[in-house]
Design a protein around this motif. Structure first.
Motif, PDB file in Angstrom:
ATOM      1  N   GLU A   2       0.658  -1.181  -0.190  1.00 25.67           N
ATOM      2  CA  GLU A   2       0.002  -0.023   0.002  1.00 25.67           C
ATOM      3  C   GLU A   2       0.873   1.251   0.080  1.00 25.67           C
ATOM      4  O   GLU A   2       1.461   1.624   1.070  1.00 25.67           O
ATOM      5  N   ARG A   3       0.774   2.043  -1.086  1.00 32.91           N
ATOM      6  CA  ARG A   3       1.573   3.266  -1.374  1.00 32.91           C
ATOM      7  C   ARG A   3       0.897   4.246  -0.456  1.00 32.91           C
ATOM      8  O   ARG A   3      -0.187   4.449  -0.389  1.00 32.91           O
ATOM      9  N   ARG A   4       1.771   5.121   0.136  1.00 34.56           N
ATOM     10  CA  ARG A   4       1.282   6.342   0.821  1.00 34.56           C
ATOM     11  C   ARG A   4       0.803   7.303  -0.113  1.00 34.56           C
ATOM     12  O   ARG A   4       1.259   8.043  -0.834  1.00 34.56           O
ATOM     13  N   THR A   5      -0.598   7.542   0.249  1.00 37.38           N
ATOM     14  CA  THR A   5      -1.269   8.292  -0.677  1.00 37.38           C
ATOM     15  C   THR A   5      -0.677   9.876  -0.958  1.00 37.38           C
ATOM     16  O   THR A   5      -1.001  10.331  -2.256  1.00 37.38           O
ATOM     17  N   GLY A   6      -0.233  10.563   0.001  1.00 41.47           N
ATOM     18  CA  GLY A   6       0.232  11.915   0.026  1.00 41.47           C
ATOM     19  C   GLY A   6       1.342  11.892  -1.029  1.00 41.47           C
ATOM     20  O   GLY A   6       1.425  12.856  -1.920  1.00 41.47           O
ATOM     21  N   TRP A   7       2.291  10.754  -1.075  1.00 46.79           N
ATOM     22  CA  TRP A   7       3.344  11.026  -2.076  1.00 46.79           C
ATOM     23  C   TRP A   7       2.936  10.577  -3.499  1.00 46.79           C
ATOM     24  O   TRP A   7       3.351  10.930  -4.356  1.00 46.79           O
ATOM     25  N   VAL A   8       2.092   9.633  -3.418  1.00 44.88           N
ATOM     26  CA  VAL A   8       1.384   9.213  -4.621  1.00 44.88           C
ATOM     27  C   VAL A   8       0.834  10.695  -5.490  1.00 44.88           C
ATOM     28  O   VAL A   8       1.101  10.917  -6.616  1.00 44.88           O
ATOM     29  N   LEU A   9       0.179  11.364  -4.814  1.00 46.28           N
ATOM     30  CA  LEU A   9      -0.870  12.640  -5.155  1.00 46.28           C
ATOM     31  C   LEU A   9       0.310  13.493  -5.618  1.00 46.28           C
ATOM     32  O   LEU A   9       0.174  14.126  -6.620  1.00 46.28           O
ATOM     33  N   ARG A  10       1.574  13.423  -4.912  1.00 45.86           N
ATOM     34  CA  ARG A  10       2.381  14.633  -5.304  1.00 45.86           C
ATOM     35  C   ARG A  10       3.375  14.217  -6.479  1.00 45.86           C
ATOM     36  O   ARG A  10       4.205  14.828  -6.802  1.00 45.86           O
ATOM     37  N   GLY A  11       3.126  12.921  -6.976  1.00 40.83           N
ATOM     38  CA  GLY A  11       4.141  12.420  -8.008  1.00 40.83           C
ATOM     39  C   GLY A  11       5.462  11.960  -7.552  1.00 40.83           C
ATOM     40  O   GLY A  11       6.146  12.014  -8.518  1.00 40.83           O
ATOM     41  N   ILE A  12       5.537  11.677  -6.363  1.00 39.46           N
ATOM     42  CA  ILE A  12       7.160  11.257  -5.949  1.00 39.46           C
ATOM     43  C   ILE A  12       7.237   9.843  -6.628  1.00 39.46           C
ATOM     44  O   ILE A  12       6.543   8.833  -6.977  1.00 39.46           O
ATOM     45  N   GLU A  13       8.419   9.646  -7.066  1.00 36.96           N
ATOM     46  CA  GLU A  13       9.011   8.399  -7.694  1.00 36.96           C
ATOM     47  C   GLU A  13       9.104   7.342  -6.834  1.00 36.96           C
ATOM     48  O   GLU A  13       9.960   7.623  -5.853  1.00 36.96           O
ATOM     49  N   SER A  14       8.657   6.302  -7.154  1.00 35.30           N
ATOM     50  CA  SER A  14       8.646   5.158  -6.098  1.00 35.30           C
ATOM     51  C   SER A  14       8.380   5.332  -4.803  1.00 35.30           C
ATOM     52  O   SER A  14       9.289   5.380  -3.855  1.00 35.30           O
ATOM     53  N   PRO A  15       7.186   5.886  -4.319  1.00 38.95           N
ATOM     54  CA  PRO A  15       6.985   6.545  -3.090  1.00 38.95           C
ATOM     55  C   PRO A  15       6.989   5.133  -1.967  1.00 38.95           C
ATOM     56  O   PRO A  15       6.709   4.072  -2.547  1.00 38.95           O
ATOM     57  N   GLU A  16       7.081   5.625  -0.741  1.00 36.20           N
ATOM     58  CA  GLU A  16       7.080   4.566   0.278  1.00 36.20           C
ATOM     59  C   GLU A  16       5.586   3.851   0.605  1.00 36.20           C
ATOM     60  O   GLU A  16       4.895   4.398   0.088  1.00 36.20           O
ATOM     61  N   SER A  17       5.872   2.633   0.995  1.00 35.89           N
ATOM     62  CA  SER A  17       4.638   1.864   1.633  1.00 35.89           C
ATOM     63  C   SER A  17       4.150   2.393   2.976  1.00 35.89           C
ATOM     64  O   SER A  17       5.042   3.005   3.648  1.00 35.89           O
ATOM     65  N   VAL A  18       2.993   2.112   3.034  1.00 35.35           N
ATOM     66  CA  VAL A  18       2.551   2.193   4.613  1.00 35.35           C
ATOM     67  C   VAL A  18       3.526   1.450   5.562  1.00 35.35           C
ATOM     68  O   VAL A  18       3.791   2.244   6.820  1.00 35.35           O
ATOM     69  N   ALA A  19       3.847   0.202   5.256  1.00 38.55           N
ATOM     70  CA  ALA A  19       4.629  -0.511   6.223  1.00 38.55           C
ATOM     71  C   ALA A  19       6.004   0.291   6.347  1.00 38.55           C
ATOM     72  O   ALA A  19       6.698   0.094   7.477  1.00 38.55           O
ATOM     73  N   TYR A  46      12.788  12.892   0.048  1.00 33.68           N
ATOM     74  CA  TYR A  46      12.444  12.998  -1.377  1.00 33.68           C
ATOM     75  C   TYR A  46      12.879  14.363  -1.736  1.00 33.68           C
ATOM     76  O   TYR A  46      13.533  14.392  -3.128  1.00 33.68           O
ATOM     77  N   GLU A  47      13.097  15.401  -1.064  1.00 37.26           N
ATOM     78  CA  GLU A  47      13.441  16.723  -1.772  1.00 37.26           C
ATOM     79  C   GLU A  47      14.959  16.400  -1.976  1.00 37.26           C
ATOM     80  O   GLU A  47      15.640  16.877  -2.899  1.00 37.26           O
ATOM     81  N   ARG A  48      15.727  15.894  -1.032  1.00 40.40           N
ATOM     82  CA  ARG A  48      17.245  15.779  -1.646  1.00 40.40           C
ATOM     83  C   ARG A  48      17.495  14.810  -2.582  1.00 40.40           C
ATOM     84  O   ARG A  48      18.399  14.967  -3.257  1.00 40.40           O
ATOM     85  N   GLY A  49      16.649  13.813  -2.810  1.00 39.54           N
ATOM     86  CA  GLY A  49      16.886  12.921  -3.793  1.00 39.54           C
ATOM     87  C   GLY A  49      16.031  13.254  -5.076  1.00 39.54           C
ATOM     88  O   GLY A  49      16.121  12.495  -6.059  1.00 39.54           O
ATOM     89  N   ASP A  50      15.407  14.492  -5.077  1.00 42.76           N
ATOM     90  CA  ASP A  50      15.122  15.021  -6.188  1.00 42.76           C
ATOM     91  C   ASP A  50      14.122  14.048  -6.885  1.00 42.76           C
ATOM     92  O   ASP A  50      14.173  13.641  -8.217  1.00 42.76           O
ATOM     93  N   ARG A  51      13.235  13.640  -6.052  1.00 37.46           N
ATOM     94  CA  ARG A  51      12.223  12.320  -6.378  1.00 37.46           C
ATOM     95  C   ARG A  51      10.959  12.879  -6.947  1.00 37.46           C
ATOM     96  O   ARG A  51       9.911  11.999  -7.254  1.00 37.46           O
ATOM     97  N   TYR A  52      10.748  14.175  -7.321  1.00 44.65           N
ATOM     98  CA  TYR A  52       9.531  14.740  -8.088  1.00 44.65           C
ATOM     99  C   TYR A  52       9.804  15.915  -8.857  1.00 44.65           C
ATOM    100  O   TYR A  52      10.957  16.413  -8.755  1.00 44.65           O
ATOM    101  N   ASP A  53       8.890  16.328  -9.976  1.00 48.28           N
ATOM    102  CA  ASP A  53       9.104  17.178 -10.898  1.00 48.28           C
ATOM    103  C   ASP A  53       8.297  18.541 -10.216  1.00 48.28           C
ATOM    104  O   ASP A  53       7.023  18.299 -10.496  1.00 48.28           O
ATOM    105  N   GLU A  54       8.923  19.214  -9.768  1.00 44.43           N
ATOM    106  CA  GLU A  54       8.186  20.547  -9.151  1.00 44.43           C
ATOM    107  C   GLU A  54       7.581  21.494 -10.107  1.00 44.43           C
ATOM    108  O   GLU A  54       6.549  22.157  -9.966  1.00 44.43           O
ATOM    109  N   THR A  55       7.920  21.133 -11.554  1.00 45.08           N
ATOM    110  CA  THR A  55       7.509  22.017 -12.696  1.00 45.08           C
ATOM    111  C   THR A  55       6.026  21.571 -13.214  1.00 45.08           C
ATOM    112  O   THR A  55       5.568  22.188 -13.968  1.00 45.08           O
ATOM    113  N   GLU A  56       5.947  20.008 -12.707  1.00 44.74           N
ATOM    114  CA  GLU A  56       4.836  19.693 -13.365  1.00 44.74           C
ATOM    115  C   GLU A  56       3.404  20.016 -12.856  1.00 44.74           C
ATOM    116  O   GLU A  56       3.310  20.184 -11.510  1.00 44.74           O
TER     117      GLU A  56
END
Length: 212
Positions: free
Chosen positions: A17-34, A154-164
């Protein structure tokens, strides 16, 4: 009634189960609830001895391990800074998760008539939801801080596109909303100290003051 193996298999859904907040933000390979559960439990293990008040470290770790168990059945319902964007009300979310937790714990009752022991697992979850004890308040703070730490990672790892373009986060830049939702809910001194430190590191990464 769910049997023990079925309950365990359902609980393992938290690994996927992926963490919904990260999915909505478009994080690449978001963490699971576990993964979030592990992070919260680890923070409880490391910081319980530094918390003020009567915080029971062992109970805090146990509480952290079960605090999101109901999401194995309900899914992760994200907390938003703007109440108008909540998909499910807080009351409904708690009711759904309570029913799931009660069912998932049922196969693990001792069966020997020891109601104190039989209710202990469920009482961990209930105590966490009530937030009336120092231990529960501490665990909730660690839950919030794990989210902030993950945002920093995630910010340090540049795991999302802030321009999208992202309608789900139109009112907040970068990952500011995850700090905005945490800030008013932190209740302990150790929580406030750690929140300030994590937020400062995040602001260094984004090069400006975080919007709260």
């Amino acid at each position: 009634m769910t049997d023990a193996i079925d309950a365990l298999l359902e609980a393992l859904e938290l690994k996927d189960e992926r963490r919904t907040g990260w999915v909505l933000r478009g994080i690449e390979s978001p963490e699971s609830v576990a993964a979030h559960t592990w992070g919260t439990a680890t923070l409880c293990l490391l910081y319980a001895d530094r918390a003020e008040g009567d915080v029971d470290r062992d109970r805090a770790v146990s509480m952290a391990l079960v605090h999101d168990l109901g999401e194995a059945r309900t899914g992760d319902i994200a907390t938003r800074a703007d109440d108008d964007t909540q998909r499910v009300s807080g009351e409904e979310k708690v009711a759904l998760e309570r029913a799931a937790v009660t069912d998932l714990f049922a196969p693990f009752e001792s069966g020997n008539g020891d109601r104190d022991r039989d209710r202990d697992l469920e009482s961990l979850w209930e105590e966490y939801e009530a937030r009336e004890t120092p231990t529960a308040q501490f665990v909730k703070d660690m839950d919030l801080l794990d989210n902030c730490l993950q945002a920093l990672k995630y910010e340090r790892g540049d795991r999302y596109d802030e321009t999208e373009p992202n309608d789900a986060f139109s009112q907040y830049e970068n990952l500011d909303e995850f700090f905005a939702t945490a800030a008013p809910r932190v209740r302990t001194a150790i929580g406030e100290t750690l929140f300030a430190e994590i937020k400062a590191r995040y602001e260094q990464e984004i090069g400006r003051e975080c919007q709260l």
